[in-house]
Design a protein around this motif. Structure first.
Motif, PDB file in Angstrom:
ATOM      1  N   GLY A  22     -54.761 -33.313   1.928  1.00 50.76           N
ATOM      2  CA  GLY A  22     -56.117 -33.156   1.420  1.00 50.76           C
ATOM      3  C   GLY A  22     -56.153 -32.477   0.060  1.00 50.76           C
ATOM      4  O   GLY A  22     -56.869 -32.930  -0.849  1.00 50.76           O
ATOM      5  N   CYS A  23     -55.381 -31.414  -0.104  1.00 51.98           N
ATOM      6  CA  CYS A  23     -55.364 -30.704  -1.390  1.00 51.98           C
ATOM      7  C   CYS A  23     -54.770 -31.569  -2.495  1.00 51.98           C
ATOM      8  O   CYS A  23     -55.213 -31.504  -3.652  1.00 51.98           O
ATOM      9  N   LEU A  26     -57.464 -33.908  -3.610  1.00 51.98           N
ATOM     10  CA  LEU A  26     -58.390 -33.199  -4.494  1.00 51.98           C
ATOM     11  C   LEU A  26     -57.766 -32.937  -5.862  1.00 51.98           C
ATOM     12  O   LEU A  26     -58.459 -32.981  -6.884  1.00 51.98           O
ATOM     13  N   MET A 144     -62.031 -36.172   1.785  1.00 50.89           N
ATOM     14  CA  MET A 144     -61.275 -35.848   0.571  1.00 50.89           C
ATOM     15  C   MET A 144     -60.709 -37.111  -0.074  1.00 50.89           C
ATOM     16  O   MET A 144     -60.799 -37.298  -1.300  1.00 50.89           O
ATOM     17  N   ASN A 193     -66.919 -33.790  -5.272  1.00 53.56           N
ATOM     18  CA  ASN A 193     -65.594 -33.185  -5.158  1.00 53.56           C
ATOM     19  C   ASN A 193     -65.657 -31.756  -4.643  1.00 53.56           C
ATOM     20  O   ASN A 193     -64.785 -31.324  -3.879  1.00 53.56           O
ATOM     21  N   ALA A 196     -66.145 -32.102  -0.981  1.00 58.99           N
ATOM     22  CA  ALA A 196     -64.920 -32.504  -0.293  1.00 58.99           C
ATOM     23  C   ALA A 196     -63.949 -31.338  -0.155  1.00 58.99           C
ATOM     24  O   ALA A 196     -63.177 -31.279   0.809  1.00 58.99           O
ATOM     25  N   ALA A 197     -63.995 -30.398  -1.095  1.00 58.59           N
ATOM     26  CA  ALA A 197     -63.041 -29.282  -1.083  1.00 58.59           C
ATOM     27  C   ALA A 197     -63.463 -28.137  -0.189  1.00 58.59           C
ATOM     28  O   ALA A 197     -62.615 -27.308   0.175  1.00 58.59           O
TER      29      ALA A 197
END
Length: 289
Positions: A22-23, A26, A144, A193, A196-197
């Motif tokens: 996920g990170c 992003l 994400m 975004n 999503a984070a």
């Protein structure tokens, strides 16, 4: 041994693998947006919008508990209202847009914290504000990945108009580039975004992965494309290092990722070849000699 230290946590624990994926998603999409915010002198706007989504997230929490679809929908609506409302207020009252954003940001933050406190406790409030690596489930990963895919596609379409508006807004207006429409769409991508984070990094930390790599990247290239690549690379490295720091030092994942991004920024300021302190010092010595 070093490779084992880097890989072992992600091999053993599925929640860390999901958080890393996920990170990284992003990291591909958010830093280029932060780059345009920096070039437009709107760096603090991302922080305002990150806090602006909190009332919507809190409303979703009040209605459906810790339900990602409900919180995501509420956060998206709240973030867009803050982004559009600030511009509408400034035009209607003749004031500055940054003042309207600051006012909305403070009201939104206070309202969001109050709403969460009405039903939840300290644990829920901390989760929403600072994120939880354990909360990155399949739904969060889809959000994400979807946000990253949509952002990259939109940037591929809007890259030239956004660059033109950043460096020569007068010419963009003269040729009818529809700057207001591109600007609104760009703010929508920023909100998406940040939303999503928040599951992994929290509403307070989400902006860190967007802005710090972008600010650091200006010390590694003079070209916009080079800065975009550098910002993505820095964000990916900060994500990996932050999750490892979170696992080994037992600190929250969101602050750990942002701290690693902040360390990358500090190194860039000191040692970056473009306007870094070391480069400036060497240049002065060369000119003096």
């Amino acid at each position: 041994m070093r490779r084992l230290i880097l890989l072992q946590p992600f091999i053993e624990y599925g929640f860390l693998r999901r958080a890393l994926v996920g990170c990284l998603a992003l990291s591909v999409a958010a830093p280029p947006l932060g780059l345009f915010l920096m070039l437009r002198r709107m760096s603090l706007t991302a922080d305002v919008l990150a806090h602006g989504i909190l009332p919507g997230v809190a409303a979703g929490f009040l209605i459906a508990g810790l339900s990602l679809p409900a919180m995501a929908f509420g956060g998206l609506v709240a973030g867009l209202l803050v982004a559009i409302g600030a511009g509408a207020l400034s035009r209607a009252t003749g004031g500055r847009e940054d003042a309207s954003l600051a006012a909305l940001y403070l009201v939104a933050l206070a309202a969001g914290v109050a709403m969460v406190s009405m039903r939840g406790g300290a644990v829920e409030l901390t989760t929403l504000l600072f994120g939880s690596v354990l909360g990155v489930d399949d739904g969060a990963l889809l959000l994400m990945a979807g946000a990253a895919t949509l952002t990259l596609a939109a940037l591929a379409l809007a890259w030239r108009p956004l660059v033109l508006e950043c460096f020569d807004p007068g010419f963009a207006q003269a040729v009818g580039a529809r700057g207001a429409l591109w600007h609104l769409g760009f703010l929508g991508l920023v909100v998406l975004n940040l939303l999503a984070a928040f599951q992994a990094l929290g509403t307070l930390m989400a902006v860190g992965l967007m802005m710090l790599p972008a600010i650091a990247a200006r010390h590694w290239s003079r070209r916009l494309g080079g800065m975009a690549y550098a910002s993505v690379g820095i964000a990916m490295a900060a994500s990996l290092a932050g999750l490892l720091l979170s696992f080994h030092a037992d600190v929250p994942a969101g602050p750990a990722v942002v701290l690693c991004a902040g360390l990358a920024w500090a190194v860039s300021v000191l040692a970056g070849p473009v306007d870094g302190l070391a480069a400036r010092l060497l240049r002065r010595r060369h000119l003096a000699g």
